[in-house]
Design a protein around this motif. Structure first.
Motif, PDB file in Angstrom:
ATOM      1  N   ARG A 166     -25.252 -29.168  18.033  1.00  0.00           N
ATOM      2  CA  ARG A 166     -25.785 -28.247  17.021  1.00  0.00           C
ATOM      3  C   ARG A 166     -25.465 -28.779  15.616  1.00  0.00           C
ATOM      4  N   ARG A 178     -24.860 -31.833  14.782  1.00  0.00           N
ATOM      5  CA  ARG A 178     -25.642 -33.054  14.559  1.00  0.00           C
ATOM      6  C   ARG A 178     -27.082 -32.733  14.144  1.00  0.00           C
ATOM      7  N   VAL A 179     -27.664 -31.749  14.848  1.00  0.00           N
ATOM      8  CA  VAL A 179     -29.043 -31.361  14.538  1.00  0.00           C
ATOM      9  C   VAL A 179     -29.121 -30.812  13.118  1.00  0.00           C
ATOM     10  N   MET A 180     -28.182 -29.926  12.782  1.00  0.00           N
ATOM     11  CA  MET A 180     -28.248 -29.297  11.459  1.00  0.00           C
ATOM     12  C   MET A 180     -27.977 -30.318  10.349  1.00  0.00           C
ATOM     13  N   ALA A 213     -28.809 -33.468  10.518  1.00  0.00           N
ATOM     14  CA  ALA A 213     -30.046 -34.264  10.404  1.00  0.00           C
ATOM     15  C   ALA A 213     -31.102 -33.502   9.604  1.00  0.00           C
ATOM     16  N   TYR A 257     -32.723 -23.054  17.412  1.00  0.00           N
ATOM     17  CA  TYR A 257     -31.892 -23.967  18.204  1.00  0.00           C
ATOM     18  C   TYR A 257     -31.018 -23.175  19.168  1.00  0.00           C
ATOM     19  N   GLN A 275     -32.144 -33.257  20.014  1.00  0.00           N
ATOM     20  CA  GLN A 275     -32.066 -33.443  18.560  1.00  0.00           C
ATOM     21  C   GLN A 275     -33.442 -33.786  17.987  1.00  0.00           C
ATOM     22  N   ILE A 332     -35.767 -31.722  15.245  1.00  0.00           N
ATOM     23  CA  ILE A 332     -36.255 -32.391  14.039  1.00  0.00           C
ATOM     24  C   ILE A 332     -37.787 -32.291  14.006  1.00  0.00           C
TER      25      ILE A 332
END
Lengths: 81, 187
Positions: A70, A72-74, A76, B27, B53, B57
């Motif tokens: 989570r 990492r996604v945020m 990015a 998410y 991921q 994105i």
């Protein structure tokens, strides 16, 4: 293999299943797409068969990702702004 | 707002306007489903996390185009995840054509929910029942395509049948599945 195949209405309908599953080779896929863009007739078959797919995803056992994913996604997303 | 959860579609709309909090909320709702699907397709947990991921994105990038589609947000997110996971598989398999970088976003692949309850009311049991009700060859062709990411050519080679047979198995199987799910939905 190099010439672009041409697809008529009946053939496009026949290929609807493979198309929504993304299982066509790129050249044939492009030909179906070209037909969909140009043909004035309805192509309900594509919508109807495509809408079966999310049901298939229900067959999969959900897996809880680690909290780090989570973050990492945020991160990015923030980077992209 | 008082305690009422926003719908998925509202969240996507907010994401389109640059709201990172709404992306985080999507998410949280779909992390387990997308990781489960990506892991099933890629067979690799680490790769699957990368796919998740990439999926979000993708949601962030394409949210502005979502309102043009007619699918539920759930259908759309599943389609993005599936597409990315299959991309990974095909890059790994030298026999497969490389994914076309010009491929349209999946919103065009799965553009509508014909019967919206598919994304909500149906449970896995009903879907499993419908899939098990298919002739084995049709079920196999659909599973090889959806979960295996195989192309028509690869399914034909794997199951040792002509391309036309793969085409009709997939089509007849999906039509039967659609009808079965629809009748479950009406009950």
């Amino acid at each position: 293999m190099s010439q672009l195949p041409s697809v008529d209405h009946a053939e496009a309908i026949e290929l609807a299943g493979l198309y929504v599953l993304d299982a066509l080779l790129p050249s044939l896929r492009a030909a179906v797409q070209e037909h969909l863009g140009a043909c004035p007739d309805a192509h309900l078959e594509f919508d109807e068969l495509g809408s079966v797919l999310p049901a298939l995803a229900l067959l999969v056992e959900p897996i809880q990702p680690p909290a780090a994913l989570r973050a990492r996604v945020m991160a990015a997303i923030k980077e992209r702004g | 707002m008082a305690g009422v959860a926003a719908t998925d579609e509202t969240l996507v709309e907010r994401v389109a306007n640059g709201d990172q909090g709404s992306l985080a909320e999507l998410y949280d709702r779909y992390q387990s489903l997308t990781l489960g699907l990506a892991a099933r397709i890629t067979g690799d947990r680490t790769v699957a996390e990368d796919v998740v991921q990439e999926t979000f994105i993708g949601v962030w990038r394409a949210a502005g185009r979502f309102s043009e589609g007619r699918a539920s947000a759930r259908t759309w997110i599943i389609a993005i995840c599936h597409h990315r996971a299959v991309d990974v598989l095909r890059r790994r398999r030298p026999s497969s054509p490389l994914p076309d970088p010009e491929l349209p976003p999946p919103v065009q692949l799965v553009s509508v929910d014909v019967w919206p309850a598919v994304s909500r009311a149906l449970d896995a049991e009903a879907v499993r029942g419908a899939l098990n009700g298919l002739p084995a060859a049709q079920r196999e062709a659909i599973e090889l395509a959806y979960f295996g990411g195989l192309t028509q050519q690869e399914i034909a080679a794997r199951t040792d049948v002509p391309l036309g047979t793969v085409k009709s198995r997939v089509r007849l199987g999906l039509v039967a599945l659609r009808d079965a799910l629809r009748s479950v939905d009406r009950q």
